[in-house]
Design a protein around this motif. Sequence first.
Motif, PDB file in Angstrom:
ATOM      1  N   THR A 128      -6.210   4.653 -12.115  1.00 47.16           N
ATOM      2  CA  THR A 128      -6.437   3.403 -11.395  1.00 47.16           C
ATOM      3  C   THR A 128      -5.513   2.289 -11.870  1.00 47.16           C
ATOM      4  O   THR A 128      -4.948   1.525 -11.052  1.00 47.16           O
ATOM      5  N   LEU A 129      -5.334   2.171 -13.181  1.00 43.87           N
ATOM      6  CA  LEU A 129      -4.624   1.028 -13.740  1.00 43.87           C
ATOM      7  C   LEU A 129      -3.146   1.296 -14.022  1.00 43.87           C
ATOM      8  O   LEU A 129      -2.385   0.337 -14.203  1.00 43.87           O
ATOM      9  N   VAL A 130      -2.749   2.558 -14.082  1.00 45.45           N
ATOM     10  CA  VAL A 130      -1.360   2.864 -14.439  1.00 45.45           C
ATOM     11  C   VAL A 130      -0.653   3.632 -13.323  1.00 45.45           C
ATOM     12  O   VAL A 130       0.371   3.182 -12.789  1.00 45.45           O
ATOM     13  N   VAL A 131      -1.193   4.804 -12.947  1.00 46.84           N
ATOM     14  CA  VAL A 131      -0.493   5.667 -12.006  1.00 46.84           C
ATOM     15  C   VAL A 131      -0.351   5.004 -10.635  1.00 46.84           C
ATOM     16  O   VAL A 131       0.755   4.920 -10.074  1.00 46.84           O
ATOM     17  N   MET A 132      -1.448   4.529 -10.072  1.00 47.11           N
ATOM     18  CA  MET A 132      -1.398   3.952  -8.727  1.00 47.11           C
ATOM     19  C   MET A 132      -0.537   2.690  -8.660  1.00 47.11           C
ATOM     20  O   MET A 132       0.291   2.549  -7.741  1.00 47.11           O
ATOM     21  N   PRO A 133      -0.642   1.732  -9.607  1.00 46.86           N
ATOM     22  CA  PRO A 133       0.270   0.576  -9.560  1.00 46.86           C
ATOM     23  C   PRO A 133       1.736   0.962  -9.709  1.00 46.86           C
ATOM     24  O   PRO A 133       2.606   0.382  -9.036  1.00 46.86           O
ATOM     25  N   LEU A 134       2.024   1.949 -10.577  1.00 51.10           N
ATOM     26  CA  LEU A 134       3.410   2.373 -10.734  1.00 51.10           C
ATOM     27  C   LEU A 134       3.936   3.014  -9.451  1.00 51.10           C
ATOM     28  O   LEU A 134       5.095   2.793  -9.064  1.00 51.10           O
ATOM     29  N   GLU A 135       3.113   3.802  -8.778  1.00 45.68           N
ATOM     30  CA  GLU A 135       3.547   4.393  -7.515  1.00 45.68           C
ATOM     31  C   GLU A 135       3.793   3.319  -6.459  1.00 45.68           C
ATOM     32  O   GLU A 135       4.762   3.395  -5.685  1.00 45.68           O
ATOM     33  N   ALA A 136       2.931   2.315  -6.436  1.00 46.05           N
ATOM     34  CA  ALA A 136       3.125   1.227  -5.474  1.00 46.05           C
ATOM     35  C   ALA A 136       4.428   0.475  -5.762  1.00 46.05           C
ATOM     36  O   ALA A 136       5.198   0.143  -4.836  1.00 46.05           O
ATOM     37  N   MET A 137       4.714   0.199  -7.041  1.00 44.64           N
ATOM     38  CA  MET A 137       5.956  -0.491  -7.408  1.00 44.64           C
ATOM     39  C   MET A 137       7.173   0.379  -7.077  1.00 44.64           C
ATOM     40  O   MET A 137       8.199  -0.134  -6.598  1.00 44.64           O
ATOM     41  N   ALA A 138       7.044   1.702  -7.316  1.00 49.46           N
ATOM     42  CA  ALA A 138       8.168   2.592  -7.018  1.00 49.46           C
ATOM     43  C   ALA A 138       8.472   2.609  -5.525  1.00 49.46           C
ATOM     44  O   ALA A 138       9.646   2.560  -5.111  1.00 49.46           O
ATOM     45  N   LEU A 139       7.428   2.668  -4.701  1.00 48.18           N
ATOM     46  CA  LEU A 139       7.644   2.654  -3.257  1.00 48.18           C
ATOM     47  C   LEU A 139       8.233   1.326  -2.793  1.00 48.18           C
ATOM     48  O   LEU A 139       9.105   1.287  -1.903  1.00 48.18           O
ATOM     49  N   LEU A 140       7.787   0.229  -3.401  1.00 41.16           N
ATOM     50  CA  LEU A 140       8.303  -1.082  -3.026  1.00 41.16           C
ATOM     51  C   LEU A 140       9.781  -1.205  -3.381  1.00 41.16           C
ATOM     52  O   LEU A 140      10.599  -1.652  -2.554  1.00 41.16           O
ATOM     53  N   PHE A 141      10.140  -0.810  -4.606  1.00 40.01           N
ATOM     54  CA  PHE A 141      11.542  -0.943  -5.036  1.00 40.01           C
ATOM     55  C   PHE A 141      12.437   0.116  -4.405  1.00 40.01           C
ATOM     56  O   PHE A 141      13.667  -0.037  -4.414  1.00 40.01           O
ATOM     57  N   ASP A 142      11.846   1.184  -3.859  1.00 40.13           N
ATOM     58  CA  ASP A 142      12.646   2.170  -3.134  1.00 40.13           C
ATOM     59  C   ASP A 142      13.297   1.567  -1.897  1.00 40.13           C
ATOM     60  O   ASP A 142      14.302   2.107  -1.390  1.00 40.13           O
ATOM     61  N   LEU A 143      12.745   0.467  -1.387  1.00 35.48           N
ATOM     62  CA  LEU A 143      13.352  -0.186  -0.229  1.00 35.48           C
ATOM     63  C   LEU A 143      14.763  -0.668  -0.535  1.00 35.48           C
ATOM     64  O   LEU A 143      15.620  -0.738   0.352  1.00 35.48           O
ATOM     65  N   GLY A 144      15.000  -1.013  -1.804  1.00 40.30           N
ATOM     66  CA  GLY A 144      16.338  -1.456  -2.219  1.00 40.30           C
ATOM     67  C   GLY A 144      17.083  -0.413  -3.024  1.00 40.30           C
ATOM     68  O   GLY A 144      18.162  -0.706  -3.567  1.00 40.30           O
TER      69      GLY A 144
END
Length: 387
Positions: A128-144
């Motif tokens: 909840t606190l590590v894996v999911m936020p990191l995946e969300a950040m990875a998907l967001l930064f994948d845009l660039g």
Amino acid sequence: MPTVRSCIAALLVLGGMAMGRDAITLRLVAAGALVVLVLWPEALVGPSFQMSFAAVIALVSLGEHPAFRTFVAARDEGMWRRIGRNLAGMLATGLAVELVLAPIALFHFHKAGMLGSVANLVAIPLTTLVVMPLEAMALLFDLGGWGAPFWWLTARALDLLLLVAHGVASSPWAVVLAPAQSGAVFGLILLGMLWCLLWRSGWRWAGLMPVSACMTMILASPMPAILISGDGRHVALRTADGGMAMLRARAGGYARDVMAESAGHDGTLQALTTLPQARCSPDLCAVRLRGGGRYWNLLLTRSSVKIDNAILARDCAHADIVVSDRRLPGACRPRWLKADRRFLARTGGLAIDLDHGAIRGAKASNDEHPWIARPSAWPRGHRGGQL
């Protein structure tokens, strides 16, 4: 089916909230169960229905208990005390669910996990606190095109999660195994658990008596000495060292898994021909087992080759138990049991306890399931599913 039950529960919760009622109650669970049973009454005997509703009943009953509500209630305290309180509440809910689900899992699957709540203390916060936020950040930064560092961190977090999972799974306490049990024992356990969960007075703890007694019987019950499949092709024997041996060395993985789980055996099934007390030819196996203070002579067929009736009659006369996937002639007369194709068609698969001279069959004489051929008659002197 689980999706339908979840949808019904969600609709009931939304309806209760719309009317200003406390929706998370045992009345919600009862209403959901009633709707499901009206539409699909056969779901009552299935493990999916039993396990899902048992888990929800345990969680709601624990959540409604005044002492638990007081313990997990929000209060003005330090961060570490709040984290510790939340972890303790998570552990309590996990233990409650595991204890309630263990008897159901043992009855249907002959195994139950016991350390899941401990693993969840790490797995749930980590996810909840590590894996999911990191995946969300990875998907967001994948845009660039800059998501690689976050994906690397996500992989390391998942490695830690897998390390916890493998560590718990390798523990000898991770899984409890038990041989197949009767429906009467399982029914008493369910009644006792419902008594504990549904009552509110001190009488609720009286339900622990049948639960404790039946669970002790399950965990202390020995493995059956002989397991026979419904077609007579596969036979598993308990060895002197507590292991299991299969008649057919080339039996598939499914047959081996079913035999091992039915016996509550966690280990490799060796070939029957490797046992020192077994004498096997390509067509027959003669095995000598000890049980109930005496020796039992077994004769097992292991091929489809026709055996001369005179030879078969001679060998049967020296055997206590004969097992075959073919229909044996009347000249084959063992001293105790002849489990051939005709006999197994009436009884289904068999579990034989040599210590007490008892046999339990998979079919019952009053079985009404449309997909099971109803037994024409049980052997004389026997009733129901117990020979």
